[in-house]
Design an enzyme around this catalytic site. Sequence first.
Site, PDB file in Angstrom:
ATOM      1  N   PHE A 277       0.938  -1.192   0.115  1.00 22.54           N
ATOM      2  CA  PHE A 277       0.063   0.135  -0.010  1.00 22.54           C
ATOM      3  C   PHE A 277       0.936   1.338  -0.013  1.00 22.54           C
ATOM      4  O   PHE A 277       1.933   1.313   0.558  1.00 22.54           O
ATOM      5  CB  PHE A 277      -1.009   0.045   1.081  1.00 22.54           C
ATOM      6  CG  PHE A 277      -0.403   0.023   2.667  1.00 22.54           C
ATOM      7  CD1 PHE A 277       0.168  -1.300   3.023  1.00 22.54           C
ATOM      8  CD2 PHE A 277      -0.233   1.228   3.271  1.00 22.54           C
ATOM      9  CE1 PHE A 277       0.650  -0.966   4.332  1.00 22.54           C
ATOM     10  CE2 PHE A 277       0.060   1.361   4.668  1.00 22.54           C
ATOM     11  CZ  PHE A 277       0.706   0.027   5.231  1.00 22.54           C
ATOM     12  N   ASP A 278       0.272   2.400  -0.633  1.00 30.37           N
ATOM     13  CA  ASP A 278       0.949   3.501  -0.664  1.00 30.37           C
ATOM     14  C   ASP A 278       0.296   4.623   0.302  1.00 30.37           C
ATOM     15  O   ASP A 278      -0.880   4.344   0.571  1.00 30.37           O
ATOM     16  CB  ASP A 278       0.801   4.208  -2.011  1.00 30.37           C
ATOM     17  CG  ASP A 278       1.342   5.533  -2.081  1.00 30.37           C
ATOM     18  OD1 ASP A 278       2.433   5.799  -2.192  1.00 30.37           O
ATOM     19  OD2 ASP A 278       0.502   6.487  -1.942  1.00 30.37           O
ATOM     20  N   PHE A 279       1.056   5.204   1.113  1.00 27.72           N
ATOM     21  CA  PHE A 279       0.616   5.903   2.323  1.00 27.72           C
ATOM     22  C   PHE A 279       1.251   7.317   2.321  1.00 27.72           C
ATOM     23  O   PHE A 279       2.619   7.240   1.803  1.00 27.72           O
ATOM     24  CB  PHE A 279       1.278   5.212   3.749  1.00 27.72           C
ATOM     25  CG  PHE A 279       1.141   5.767   4.882  1.00 27.72           C
ATOM     26  CD1 PHE A 279      -0.041   5.896   5.620  1.00 27.72           C
ATOM     27  CD2 PHE A 279       2.213   6.404   5.462  1.00 27.72           C
ATOM     28  CE1 PHE A 279       0.106   6.329   6.889  1.00 27.72           C
ATOM     29  CE2 PHE A 279       2.402   7.075   6.580  1.00 27.72           C
ATOM     30  CZ  PHE A 279       1.146   6.988   7.587  1.00 27.72           C
ATOM     31  N   ASP A 294      -3.469   4.664  -1.164  1.00 30.89           N
ATOM     32  CA  ASP A 294      -4.449   3.824  -0.258  1.00 30.89           C
ATOM     33  C   ASP A 294      -4.447   4.051   1.121  1.00 30.89           C
ATOM     34  O   ASP A 294      -5.481   3.595   1.773  1.00 30.89           O
ATOM     35  CB  ASP A 294      -3.400   2.270  -0.360  1.00 30.89           C
ATOM     36  CG  ASP A 294      -3.208   1.865  -1.769  1.00 30.89           C
ATOM     37  OD1 ASP A 294      -4.164   1.861  -2.743  1.00 30.89           O
ATOM     38  OD2 ASP A 294      -2.028   1.693  -2.085  1.00 30.89           O
TER      39      ASP A 294
END
Length: 781
Positions: A277-279, A294
Amino acid sequence: MWSLLKNALLTLSPFIPSSLIFSDNPQSASKAYHGPFTDGGAWSEAFENAREVTKHMTIEEKVNLTTAVTGPCQANSGGVTRLNIPGLCFNDGPSGPRYTDFVTQWPSEFTAAASFDRDLVEERARRIGKEFRGKGINVQLGPVTGGPLGRSPYAGRNWEAFTPDPYLSSTLSFLTVKGMQESGLITCAKHYILYEQEPVCVGPLDDEGGRTGCKDVSSEVDDKTMKELYLPSFAETVRAGTGAVMCSYNKINGTAACESDDALNRLLKDELGFKGFDFGATHSTIPSVLNGMDMELPGEYYYGQRLLRAIKKGSITESRLDDMVHRILTPWYAAKQHIYYPKINYQKYDLSDKKEVNGHTWKNEHVDVRGDNAIYARKVAAESTILLKNSGVLPLRSLRRIGVFGTDADYPSTLSGCGPDLFCLVNSKRRYWNGTVTIGGGSGAAYADYIAAPIEAISLRARQNGIRVDHVLQDDSAHYGSMGWIAYQSEICLVFVSLFLVEGWDREHLKLDKKGEDLIKHVEKNCAGEVVVVIHAGGQVIVEDWIDLPKIGAVLFAGYPGQETGNALVDILWGDVNPSAKLPFTMGKSPKDWPTDNIVRKMGKGHYPVSKFAEGLAIDYKWFDKQHIAPRFEFGFGLSYTNFEFSGFDIIERYEKDKDSIQKTNEKYLGQAGLYDTLYVARVNVTNIGKVPGAEVPQLYMSFPESEKEQPPKHMRGYGKKYLEVGQIATFEFPLRKKDLSVWDVKQQLWKIPHGTFTFRVGNSSRSLPLEMDFSIYSSH
Ligand code: NOJ
């Protein structure tokens, strides 16, 4: 940067009060998500678990998982208790767990990079990973793997990353993610991507010395430069299986990095095949979600209720929300955190036993996660201390009197009482550290439980040897009288100078803090014997003013060495450890040596700053090579107390299938062999021909065939490090993978090996390469 105001408004609830909700960006409301949905890749079992559990969740529960707020950790995402899914704890940073106690303050990444030692860097990572786990942190906000890479020497956060060389950065990023995740921690490789300077601030400083009128910079880069220079380290973190990636605050060609379909969906998730996931830095709800982000970094609150509304209105499909949840839970299952993971046992900022926030009690159990890490941190710091000059004065031999000068040799006046980011300011306008500089400020900092200050370690060591130590631990000219007097009676004068860098602030010049140059010159003028200069700095400094003065006997560049600073230094000074570190960047002679505009300080036409990466692939030593500029100290340079000889340089064909990739990338290429398969191996022998044992770092550089006009003169393509007894000979092997020999073909949009004659050189710095050979390749493999 965390917004203090917004943080203050946040509650513990993962959902945000509607009064804080701003309107969504209407322009993007109709756009559909086309980005790749995860399938887990090598984590297919974990993905199946994630998919199965997601089926049982309500929309609210799914939204809850994608929304992080500030909590006991730096960020806490929501969980689904009824399904045994806890919220995740996120915390900085790359030099150890930030904001808590009984942890180790490690040498920073760019310091450790100077060791050029793969095993050492991997072990450092392994140990840091265990410290995070011990505190109950699920996701580490690190390592910094190429944002910044180090395009400009003025960038304030280069010290948090490894090096501007993409090959060195790639290898160390891979090993760091691998080492850290071995304990079951999830890493968050950052900052994706082209984050090569801090925001530009045009307003006056506020009352507390904070910046105002700040705007994020738009980095403008061409496709080839992106693929060959800035993306490779991130590709390696994906291969190493990083569970998370943090998109950055800057814009990319005019679009916020965290809203960039091109960067997130196309490059990261499709081309690199990233399954986690991209945070990141949220600026919106719908554009961020549809373009691939995400999970929200807390302090922005665009997800939570606003995301829920967008799903309910149909502006975002539920399948995209499911994908976000799958991406968050897949690495969590893959890391086996669902089986067992220690509970959060600290509260950030505050080292007291407990704290009440919004009716919740957060406890600090002071869990000691250090083990014997102090010993290893000392080793990393010593192995990363670069000897830049030596008249023969080092290692120190029989002596009677040493003088020590400069505040940088002293204890910091307080370790953790300087505010959340450890800014022990001399005054509110200047970010000066008030004792020895062991780490920079901001997200890359870690609290130290103690600092082995240079004055402490030197005094203890000197006492054992019957040496008298006098000191004036000051910098300013008001103390020059007493310094002169002490220096005049000292056989060796140790001068400590520094440069403290802090997130949010780029450098205005390439000098030392607190007029360090004047301090060195004053001591040099008065010293009875030779001067040894110790530099604690987070980047390049110009040394021309003083380095050739007659009494400057030795110069050590110790970077940001962490809490074991003094102990590591005495190991080098007295020769218990023979220096073997090399510069992971170039030190120029003048600010004019670098392109003038590689840091932007003004707003552009669109009312935000624009930075054109016009130098393309030629940063750091590649720029100096291309422009025929003689550096003061070149990339890869570092002295030893012994000497080495290179012989038997050879390149052989040896195919080996990629065995390292934990996750495969989807990068396109010409030919049959995989991009990460080894095709050839370069070999060289190194002999210790000096009088003491020591380690050497042979380095391999490659020049592409002449047809590749856009390529800088050479690229690092291999390095190794071995400890050799006097007279001992060792063979080093440098595997050359298909990608190492390839260029990105912009027209065909794939990697390919250019046909023609490559030149390979080997030696112990980027400008000392005694052995050379041409090697022709006419196959695409
Ligand atoms: C933003 C910083 O850029 C990043 O490095 C850090 O991890 C987060 N804030 C959390 O502190």
